[in-house]
Every structure is written in C-alpha cells, then in structure tokens.
Design a protein around this motif. Sequence first.
Motif, short mmCIF file in Angstrom:
data_model
loop_
_atom_site.label_atom_id
_atom_site.label_comp_id
_atom_site.label_asym_id
_atom_site.label_seq_id
_atom_site.Cartn_x
_atom_site.Cartn_y
_atom_site.Cartn_z
N MET A 1 45.49 45.13 32.74
CA MET A 1 44.78 45.99 33.70
C MET A 1 44.99 45.46 35.12
O MET A 1 44.94 44.25 35.34
N ILE A 2 45.23 46.37 36.06
CA ILE A 2 45.45 45.97 37.45
C ILE A 2 44.12 45.84 38.16
O ILE A 2 43.27 46.73 38.11
N ASP A 3 43.93 44.71 38.82
CA ASP A 3 42.69 44.42 39.54
C ASP A 3 42.70 45.15 40.89
O ASP A 3 43.63 45.00 41.69
N VAL A 4 41.64 45.92 41.15
CA VAL A 4 41.55 46.69 42.39
C VAL A 4 41.51 45.76 43.61
O VAL A 4 42.09 46.07 44.66
N GLN A 5 40.84 44.62 43.49
CA GLN A 5 40.78 43.69 44.61
C GLN A 5 42.18 43.17 44.97
O GLN A 5 42.51 43.01 46.15
N ARG A 6 43.01 42.93 43.96
CA ARG A 6 44.38 42.47 44.25
C ARG A 6 45.18 43.56 44.95
O ARG A 6 45.99 43.27 45.84
N LEU A 7 44.95 44.82 44.58
CA LEU A 7 45.60 45.92 45.29
C LEU A 7 45.14 45.96 46.75
O LEU A 7 45.94 46.21 47.66
N ARG A 8 43.86 45.75 46.95
CA ARG A 8 43.32 45.75 48.31
C ARG A 8 43.96 44.64 49.15
O ARG A 8 44.30 44.85 50.32
N VAL A 9 44.14 43.48 48.55
CA VAL A 9 44.77 42.36 49.26
C VAL A 9 46.22 42.69 49.59
O VAL A 9 46.69 42.47 50.71
N LEU A 10 46.95 43.24 48.62
CA LEU A 10 48.35 43.60 48.87
C LEU A 10 48.45 44.63 49.98
O LEU A 10 49.34 44.56 50.84
N ARG A 11 47.56 45.58 49.98
CA ARG A 11 47.56 46.61 51.03
C ARG A 11 47.36 45.98 52.40
O ARG A 11 48.02 46.35 53.38
N ARG A 42 52.26 38.41 38.54
CA ARG A 42 52.30 37.98 37.14
C ARG A 42 51.90 39.12 36.22
O ARG A 42 52.52 39.33 35.16
N GLY A 43 50.86 39.85 36.61
CA GLY A 43 50.40 40.95 35.77
C GLY A 43 51.42 42.07 35.66
O GLY A 43 51.55 42.71 34.61
N LEU A 44 52.14 42.30 36.74
CA LEU A 44 53.15 43.37 36.74
C LEU A 44 54.47 42.91 36.13
O LEU A 44 55.27 43.73 35.69
#
Length: 324
Positions: A1-11, A42-44
Amino acid sequence: MIDVQRLRVLRAVAEHGSFNRAAAVLRLTPSAVSQHVAALERGLGSQVVTRSTRGVILTPAGRIMVGAAESVAAEIEHARQRVAELGTGRVQLTVATFTSGGRLLLPGALTRLTAAHPGTVLHVREYEPEDSLPLVRQGAVDLALAYHFDGPLPGRPGAGTALEWTALMDDPLHVVLPQGHHLAGREALDLAELAAEPWVLGCLKTEAYLRRYAERAGFTPEVRGTTTDYFFARSLVAARVGVSLIPSIALAPKVPGLCTVPVRPPAPARHIGVAVLGSRRARAEVAALVRALREQAAAGQPSAPAARAVRPGGTGSHPADPRG
C-alpha cells in the motif's frame, strides 16, 4: 500500500526541487524527507528521483507518482469542502482569474451563475495562470480563468494531474501608439515597422513574447518601461515613453491620447480559456459557470472560437504537456 504522507513529501520535493527546501516547507529534517522518498521507492520497486549536486529531478516513475499525489490531494480537498457544505447547506465555489479576463468575462458569467444557482457562495481569487493552474490541480480552487500564448499552458514541468481546458476566445495583441505618431493612421502594422521604437510592457510575461516576435521581424526591442498593469502601460504610451503591445480585452477603459492599430498576421495573441479538473466538471455549479463563461466570451468578444474541452497543451483530447 502506498503511504499518502510519502506522496505528499514527494510532491513537495518535486515542487521545490530539493530535499532541503521541501524539508523546510514540510517542517521536517532533510534526513526525514530522504527517508520518506527512499521508503516510497522501496515500496514501488522503482526510483522516483535522481539526486545530484544541483537538486533532484523526477524520473518517469516519479512524475507518475507526483500526478497521483496531486490527484489524491485534490480529492481530499474536494471531500473536505463537501463535508463543510453539509454543515452549512450552501455550496462554496472558488474561482481563480487573471485581471483583464476577470474584468471582461467574469462579472457577467457570475451573474448568470447566481441566477441559476442562487445559493452558491462565491470566492474569487486573482492569480496569473502559472499560479492558478497548480491551485486547480491541487483542488484549492474549483476552476481557473486563464490564458496562454503560442505555447502550451504554463505550469511545472512533469505536473501529472491532467486539467480539462475549454477554449473561450482568442485575444489578439494590438500596437498602442501615442496620438499623432506617424504610424497611427495605419489599418494594420508589421512589427518590423516598429523596430526603431522604444517599448513599454504592460505584463512582464509579454517581454519574452515580444522579443520572440521581434526576432522573427529582424530587430531587438529597446524596453524603456515595465509594468504589471496594462492601464498603466497605456498611460506611459500616452506620455510618449514608448509604444506597447496590449491584448484586445485590456484596451478598455479608454486612455486619452492613444491610437490602437492591429498587427498583421501572423499576429501575436493570447488564448483564453477555463481550466478544471475532470472530477470537478460534473458539479452543477462548475458546469454552469463554464457554460456562462462560454456565453460571455461569445457575446461579441474578439475572435471567439468554438469552445471545446481539450487537454491543455494541444488542440485535441490528449494528455497535457504543461511546460510553458
């Protein structure tokens, strides 16, 4: 599962171009930002950024994930707004617009909207397209009245969330001259005929555009005045500081002591339209405002094209290239 916080950081990393600047905005340490990005990779099972001494660059996988991050952020913001509306029973609609387009097109369109949807609470924000379009992608505004020149819509390279662009009208630029100028009586002008003239800019983005067209005409313009207001620019022309290129919709109200002359083809022009996220277009109030803006633009405005929904960056229905 992709963590929304990690997406926010990447953005944030993509927006600010480095781990350090993203960390400052997010109030994290650079090490924590790096760890979030590494965990996402790592997750991807795929690298999302390329690190260098000059900052970070998104990989193709990273651009896909930033697009996903923007879509998630927009949907969360949309959901928050709808929950807030449940408490008040009133629909909130936030519109971003650039100044001259807002002055000409927006008041009549908003009047039509509120007649059809009288309970709508309107919020209007003034932004140039390079600022308003990211806000649409993020879900912070519902739609943006915007423009672009002869390239695609402005925006951050690699922005992945597609906007739907409805063309409203073409807005040709005219040469504005002081009254009594030796070219003032002409029906149309080639820019080459103005090679010896000093120039006044009514919008800082116009300078690159003017220089590009001037280069095609074989001269380098001498800029003597720079403003961010077309009315002020025309006042400087009337004071004989220089001549200017002004969009048609910014030629009102009249300034005494001026003459306006069209440019011969290929004439420079702005292309005005409205940008929305596809997920917002289905809202009755958003659809009504887009329709009202089309009607307003078609009501005797210069060069109104057949409005159509397209992906920005081209004339067909395909993904946008938002560079500009």
